[in-house]
Motif scaffolding. Structure first.
Motif, PDB file in Angstrom:
ATOM      1  N   MET A  58      -4.214 -18.081  -3.368  1.00  0.00           N
ATOM      2  CA  MET A  58      -3.494 -16.812  -3.537  1.00  0.00           C
ATOM      3  C   MET A  58      -4.432 -15.776  -4.150  1.00  0.00           C
ATOM      4  O   MET A  58      -5.273 -16.118  -4.992  1.00  0.00           O
ATOM      5  CB  MET A  58      -2.302 -16.986  -4.492  1.00  0.00           C
ATOM      6  N   PRO A  59      -4.287 -14.525  -3.724  1.00  0.00           N
ATOM      7  CA  PRO A  59      -4.983 -13.475  -4.483  1.00  0.00           C
ATOM      8  C   PRO A  59      -4.404 -13.465  -5.912  1.00  0.00           C
ATOM      9  O   PRO A  59      -3.188 -13.559  -6.092  1.00  0.00           O
ATOM     10  CB  PRO A  59      -4.623 -12.192  -3.728  1.00  0.00           C
ATOM     11  N   HIS A  60      -5.291 -13.403  -6.892  1.00  0.00           N
ATOM     12  CA  HIS A  60      -4.792 -13.563  -8.266  1.00  0.00           C
ATOM     13  C   HIS A  60      -4.309 -12.263  -8.896  1.00  0.00           C
ATOM     14  O   HIS A  60      -3.701 -12.300  -9.966  1.00  0.00           O
ATOM     15  CB  HIS A  60      -5.901 -14.170  -9.138  1.00  0.00           C
ATOM     16  N   PHE A  61      -4.512 -11.160  -8.281  1.00  0.00           N
ATOM     17  CA  PHE A  61      -4.036  -9.896  -8.837  1.00  0.00           C
ATOM     18  C   PHE A  61      -2.872  -9.375  -7.999  1.00  0.00           C
ATOM     19  O   PHE A  61      -2.984  -9.233  -6.784  1.00  0.00           O
ATOM     20  CB  PHE A  61      -5.145  -8.847  -8.863  1.00  0.00           C
ATOM     21  N   GLY A  62      -1.735  -9.138  -8.678  1.00  0.00           N
ATOM     22  CA  GLY A  62      -0.564  -8.595  -8.001  1.00  0.00           C
ATOM     23  C   GLY A  62      -0.176  -7.256  -8.601  1.00  0.00           C
ATOM     24  O   GLY A  62      -0.345  -7.027  -9.801  1.00  0.00           O
ATOM     25  N   ASN A  63       0.314  -6.404  -7.772  1.00  0.00           N
ATOM     26  CA  ASN A  63       0.747  -5.083  -8.263  1.00  0.00           C
ATOM     27  C   ASN A  63       2.047  -4.680  -7.583  1.00  0.00           C
ATOM     28  O   ASN A  63       2.342  -5.123  -6.457  1.00  0.00           O
ATOM     29  CB  ASN A  63      -0.329  -4.029  -8.011  1.00  0.00           C
ATOM     30  N   ASN A  64       2.824  -3.856  -8.308  1.00  0.00           N
ATOM     31  CA  ASN A  64       4.099  -3.377  -7.759  1.00  0.00           C
ATOM     32  C   ASN A  64       4.373  -1.989  -8.313  1.00  0.00           C
ATOM     33  O   ASN A  64       4.249  -1.741  -9.524  1.00  0.00           O
ATOM     34  CB  ASN A  64       5.242  -4.324  -8.144  1.00  0.00           C
ATOM     35  N   PHE A  65       4.716  -1.097  -7.418  1.00  0.00           N
ATOM     36  CA  PHE A  65       5.116   0.252  -7.821  1.00  0.00           C
ATOM     37  C   PHE A  65       6.344   0.636  -7.005  1.00  0.00           C
ATOM     38  O   PHE A  65       6.370   0.448  -5.779  1.00  0.00           O
ATOM     39  CB  PHE A  65       4.009   1.270  -7.575  1.00  0.00           C
ATOM     40  N   ALA A  66       7.375   1.140  -7.717  1.00  0.00           N
ATOM     41  CA  ALA A  66       8.600   1.538  -7.026  1.00  0.00           C
ATOM     42  C   ALA A  66       9.103   2.843  -7.626  1.00  0.00           C
ATOM     43  O   ALA A  66       9.097   3.029  -8.850  1.00  0.00           O
ATOM     44  CB  ALA A  66       9.660   0.458  -7.152  1.00  0.00           C
ATOM     45  N   LEU A  67       9.512   3.724  -6.758  1.00  0.00           N
ATOM     46  CA  LEU A  67      10.121   4.986  -7.152  1.00  0.00           C
ATOM     47  C   LEU A  67      11.418   5.134  -6.374  1.00  0.00           C
ATOM     48  O   LEU A  67      11.395   5.164  -5.142  1.00  0.00           O
ATOM     49  CB  LEU A  67       9.192   6.166  -6.858  1.00  0.00           C
ATOM     50  N   GLU A  68      12.543   5.175  -7.080  1.00  0.00           N
ATOM     51  CA  GLU A  68      13.843   5.224  -6.425  1.00  0.00           C
ATOM     52  C   GLU A  68      14.657   6.389  -6.988  1.00  0.00           C
ATOM     53  O   GLU A  68      14.638   6.650  -8.196  1.00  0.00           O
ATOM     54  CB  GLU A  68      14.618   3.919  -6.640  1.00  0.00           C
ATOM     55  N   ALA A  69      15.363   7.088  -6.119  1.00  0.00           N
ATOM     56  CA  ALA A  69      16.226   8.211  -6.507  1.00  0.00           C
ATOM     57  C   ALA A  69      17.583   8.030  -5.851  1.00  0.00           C
ATOM     58  O   ALA A  69      17.672   7.593  -4.691  1.00  0.00           O
ATOM     59  CB  ALA A  69      15.611   9.539  -6.098  1.00  0.00           C
ATOM     60  N   GLN A  70      18.621   8.378  -6.621  1.00  0.00           N
ATOM     61  CA  GLN A  70      19.987   8.224  -6.104  1.00  0.00           C
ATOM     62  C   GLN A  70      20.836   9.387  -6.579  1.00  0.00           C
ATOM     63  O   GLN A  70      20.829   9.731  -7.755  1.00  0.00           O
ATOM     64  CB  GLN A  70      20.585   6.898  -6.593  1.00  0.00           C
ATOM     65  N   GLY A  87      -0.861 -17.250  -9.630  1.00  0.00           N
ATOM     66  CA  GLY A  87      -1.501 -18.564  -9.487  1.00  0.00           C
ATOM     67  C   GLY A  87      -1.490 -19.006  -8.031  1.00  0.00           C
ATOM     68  O   GLY A  87      -0.824 -18.413  -7.186  1.00  0.00           O
ATOM     69  N   ASN A  88      -2.239 -20.083  -7.712  1.00  0.00           N
ATOM     70  CA  ASN A  88      -2.254 -20.619  -6.341  1.00  0.00           C
ATOM     71  C   ASN A  88      -0.900 -21.217  -6.003  1.00  0.00           C
ATOM     72  O   ASN A  88      -0.167 -21.708  -6.872  1.00  0.00           O
ATOM     73  CB  ASN A  88      -3.335 -21.678  -6.184  1.00  0.00           C
TER      74      ASN A  88
END
Length: 437
Positions: A96-108, A79-80
């Motif tokens: 605000m841009p109304h489309f959000g994206n998230n990608f995470a790749l974690e190794a331990q 939202g704004n």
């Protein structure tokens, strides 16, 4: 009428044939008994399943050495935004841009955990060992149980043969008495008393046969054989030579093979590993980390940037739980006390096994002494019966003397059978105590 009789006869023959087909007599030695039990006993199968579960737990513990890899992906509606001064005045709407994206790749990858992972694997290995020992212990228990039923069956079969032999002897005496009564040398009361003894023998024989049915049913049920199977023990069992060991040799066998001793030793090692695991909580954990991120939009700027932002990193992570310095003391002390308790229990088991071997060995030797005594008793009882019978035939002994001689002979014959079986039972008892069945 003749057709009806013929039909009844055919039906009777059919019933007898079906009974013969259903009843299966199976001669079986002790080794075959063990083989069937290992493959078909429900109790042993349950412990085998427990062993398989413990092996899977070991594989799971070893898998803790592998790296942890996590991935996440999300899409969202934004939202704004609102922008104020510090005193929440001068409100302003921020597009605000109304489309959000998230990608995470974690190794331990953990490279040091204070020994926690190695301790966990060792505990799983000991858990597998304990499960396997439980299985072996159950196998020994089932085998010893079957040996008891089997030898009881053997004893009952021998008792049946002894009683039947004495029944035949009693019938011969009665026949001789009836012949002498016709000559007027024996009273009818004498025959009646001997016929009463015959009835007592018949009752005893019936009880022994019923006991055999029970013992046979217990064996058949444990081995999961067809219900109508009749087990016939190996008749050459008593002819085998039993190799006796010295008490010291039996003690050595028990020390190396007794499962209770091995279980208590494994319990000590298991608790020692738990001490190491508790101690590892007070040490730092070090790991290699790597990550790849792709996020959008970029909200740390105003106005917000409608872009994707990608970044990655590799490094070393160190984690230390300072609270373990004052929280873990009691657990560590408890683990050490558990080790001491396990060691004390191991010493107690050693004493119990040593006493059991000594007691079993003394009973084993007593069984040989009892056998020699019973052999002499049978020899003397046979001689006494022969002399008494000869004297009775010549009118030099009373009927009560003849009855006493018959009872002594029967008692001695049965005692000899029991003494021979008792040696085998004590031998297998020693093998059970040392867990070498």
């Amino acid at each position: 009428m003749s057709k009806k009789k013929r039909l009844i006869g055919l039906l009777c023959i059919a019933v007898l044939c079906s009974q013969c087909l259903c009843a299966q007599t199976r001669q079986m030695g002790i080794e075959e008994l063990f083989r069937l039990a290992d493959g078909q006993s429900q109790s042993i199968q349950a412990y085998k399943t427990g062993t398989e579960a413990a092996r899977e737990a070991l594989k799971a513990a070893k898998a803790q050495r592998l790296p942890d890899v996590n991935a996440s992906l999300s899409a969202s509606y934004w939202g704004n935004g609102k922008l104020w001064d510090r005193d929440f005045g001068n409100s302003m709407t921020v597009d605000m841009p109304h489309f959000g994206n998230n990608f995470a790749l974690e190794a331990q990858q953990v490279i040091y955990a204070g020994g926690a992972i190695s301790s966990g694997i060792r505990q799983a290995e000991l858990g597998t060992l304990l499960a396997e020992l439980d299985l072996q212990k159950n196998v020994q228990e089932i085998r010893f149980l079957l040996v008891g039923h089997y030898l009881n069956l053997y004893k009952l079969d021998n008792q049946i043969r002894v009683l039947e032999k004495n029944m035949e002897l009693t019938e011969e005496v009665i026949a001789n008495m009836k012949a002498r009564r016709e000559q007027g040398t024996v009273l009818k009361n004498d025959i009646t008393r001997y016929e009463l003894q015959k009835e007592q023998l018949n009752l005893q024989l019936s009880r022994v046969k019923d006991a055999r049915k029970i013992a046979n049913h217990q064996l058949v049920t444990t081995l999961h054989l067809p219900e109508n199977t009749e087990i016939s023990p190996d008749t050459s069992l008593l002819e085998r030579q039993i190799l006796t060991l010295t008490e010291e040799e039996w003690q050595d066998l028990a020390e190396g093979n007794n499962i209770l001793l091995r279980q208590s030793q494994a319990a000590v090692r298991m608790n020692e590993q738990k001490v190491k695991q508790e101690r590892s909580e007070r040490l730092p954990h070090i790991s290699l980390v790597a990550a790849e991120h792709l996020d959008g939009p970029i909200t740390i700027e105003v106005p917000v940037l409608d872009n994707n932002f990608n970044y990655w990193y590799i490094g070393v992570g160190i984690k230390y739980n300072f609270s373990s310095l004052f929280k873990n003391n009691r657990k560590l002390k408890q683990a050490r006390l558990n080790v001491r308790q396990a060691q004390e229990r191991h010493q107690l088991v050693q004493e119990q096994v040593e006493n059991a071997v000594q007691e079993g060995y003394v009973n084993f030797l007593t069984a040989f002494t009892n056998l020699r005594t019973q052999e002499n008793s049978v020899r003397l009882a046979d001689e006494n019966y022969s002399v008494t019978d000869n004297r009775y035939q010549n009118g030099m002994a009373l009927l009560t003397d003849m009855l006493d001689a018959s009872n002594m002979k029967l008692s001695a014959d049965l005692g000899l059978v029991n003494a021979r079986i008792n040696i085998l039972y004590n031998y297998y008892t020693m093998k059970y105590i040392t867990h070498t069945l």
